[in-house]
Scaffold this motif. Structure first.
Motif, short mmCIF file in Angstrom:
data_model
loop_
_atom_site.label_atom_id
_atom_site.label_comp_id
_atom_site.label_asym_id
_atom_site.label_seq_id
_atom_site.Cartn_x
_atom_site.Cartn_y
_atom_site.Cartn_z
N PRO A 58 0.80 -1.23 0.00
CA PRO A 58 0.00 0.00 0.00
C PRO A 58 0.83 1.29 0.00
N VAL A 59 1.94 1.30 0.73
CA VAL A 59 2.78 2.51 0.76
C VAL A 59 3.41 2.72 -0.61
N ARG A 60 3.90 1.65 -1.25
CA ARG A 60 4.50 1.79 -2.58
C ARG A 60 3.46 2.24 -3.59
N LEU A 61 2.28 1.67 -3.53
CA LEU A 61 1.22 2.06 -4.46
C LEU A 61 0.87 3.53 -4.26
N ARG A 62 0.83 3.96 -3.02
CA ARG A 62 0.53 5.37 -2.75
C ARG A 62 1.65 6.27 -3.27
N LEU A 63 2.91 5.89 -3.05
CA LEU A 63 4.03 6.68 -3.56
C LEU A 63 4.01 6.74 -5.08
N PHE A 64 3.75 5.60 -5.72
CA PHE A 64 3.66 5.56 -7.18
C PHE A 64 2.56 6.51 -7.67
N SER A 65 1.42 6.47 -7.00
CA SER A 65 0.30 7.34 -7.35
C SER A 65 0.65 8.81 -7.13
N LEU A 66 1.33 9.11 -6.05
CA LEU A 66 1.74 10.50 -5.78
C LEU A 66 2.67 11.02 -6.87
N VAL A 67 3.61 10.19 -7.30
CA VAL A 67 4.53 10.62 -8.36
C VAL A 67 3.77 10.76 -9.67
N ALA A 68 2.98 9.74 -10.03
CA ALA A 68 2.27 9.73 -11.31
C ALA A 68 1.30 10.91 -11.44
N SER A 69 0.67 11.29 -10.34
CA SER A 69 -0.34 12.35 -10.41
C SER A 69 0.21 13.73 -10.08
N HIS A 70 1.48 13.83 -9.74
CA HIS A 70 2.08 15.11 -9.36
C HIS A 70 2.15 16.04 -10.57
N GLU A 71 1.94 17.31 -10.32
CA GLU A 71 2.00 18.31 -11.38
C GLU A 71 3.34 18.24 -12.11
N GLY A 72 3.30 18.24 -13.42
CA GLY A 72 4.52 18.18 -14.21
C GLY A 72 5.05 16.77 -14.42
N GLY A 73 4.39 15.78 -13.84
CA GLY A 73 4.79 14.39 -14.06
C GLY A 73 6.00 13.93 -13.28
#
Length: 125
Positions: A48-63
């Motif tokens: 869950p932590v990795r999935l959340r980190l992946f999601s945070l990076v993927a959805s962050h402004e500017g990619g």
């Protein structure tokens, strides 16, 4: 803990950038090597932590996201670094150091490969 190095989800192809390692799951059975690559990706995203980190990076402004912007996920900074390392080893993230900070990004080709692999084939007419 396994000492098996994760194979990348994408493979280099001469003069054509990167291509997905695996066909859509509905197209044909995966080979043993394709299954290893796919399993490594899902294993990395299975936490869950990795999935959340992946999601945070993927959805962050500017990619891309600075580690300083995504480290508030309820675990210590060393644990965040460990999880980001696992995502990189699975070929899901790339990173670049800029001064004291490390910036992470999900390459568009990784997202496309994941989507293609999970896309169901159109039914035959």
């Amino acid at each position: 803990m396994s000492n098996i190095k994760a194979l990348p989800l994408l493979e280099p192809e001469v003069d054509q950038g990167v291509v997905p390692c695996c066909p859509p799951l509905t197209e044909r059975p995966l080979t043993a090597e394709e299954a290893e690559r796919t399993a490594a990706m899902f294993k990395a995203l299975g936490d869950p932590v990795r999935l959340r980190l992946f999601s945070l990076v993927a959805s962050h402004e500017g990619g891309e996201a600075c580690v300083c912007d995504i480290s508030d996920v309820g675990v210590s900074q060393p644990t965040v670094s460990h999880h980001l390392k696992k995502l990189k080893e699975a070929g899901l993230l790339s990173s670049e150091r800029r001064g004291t900070w490390v910036y992470y990004r999900v390459e568009p080709s990784v997202m496309a490969a994941m989507g293609q692999m999970l896309t169901a084939a159109a039914p035959a007419a």
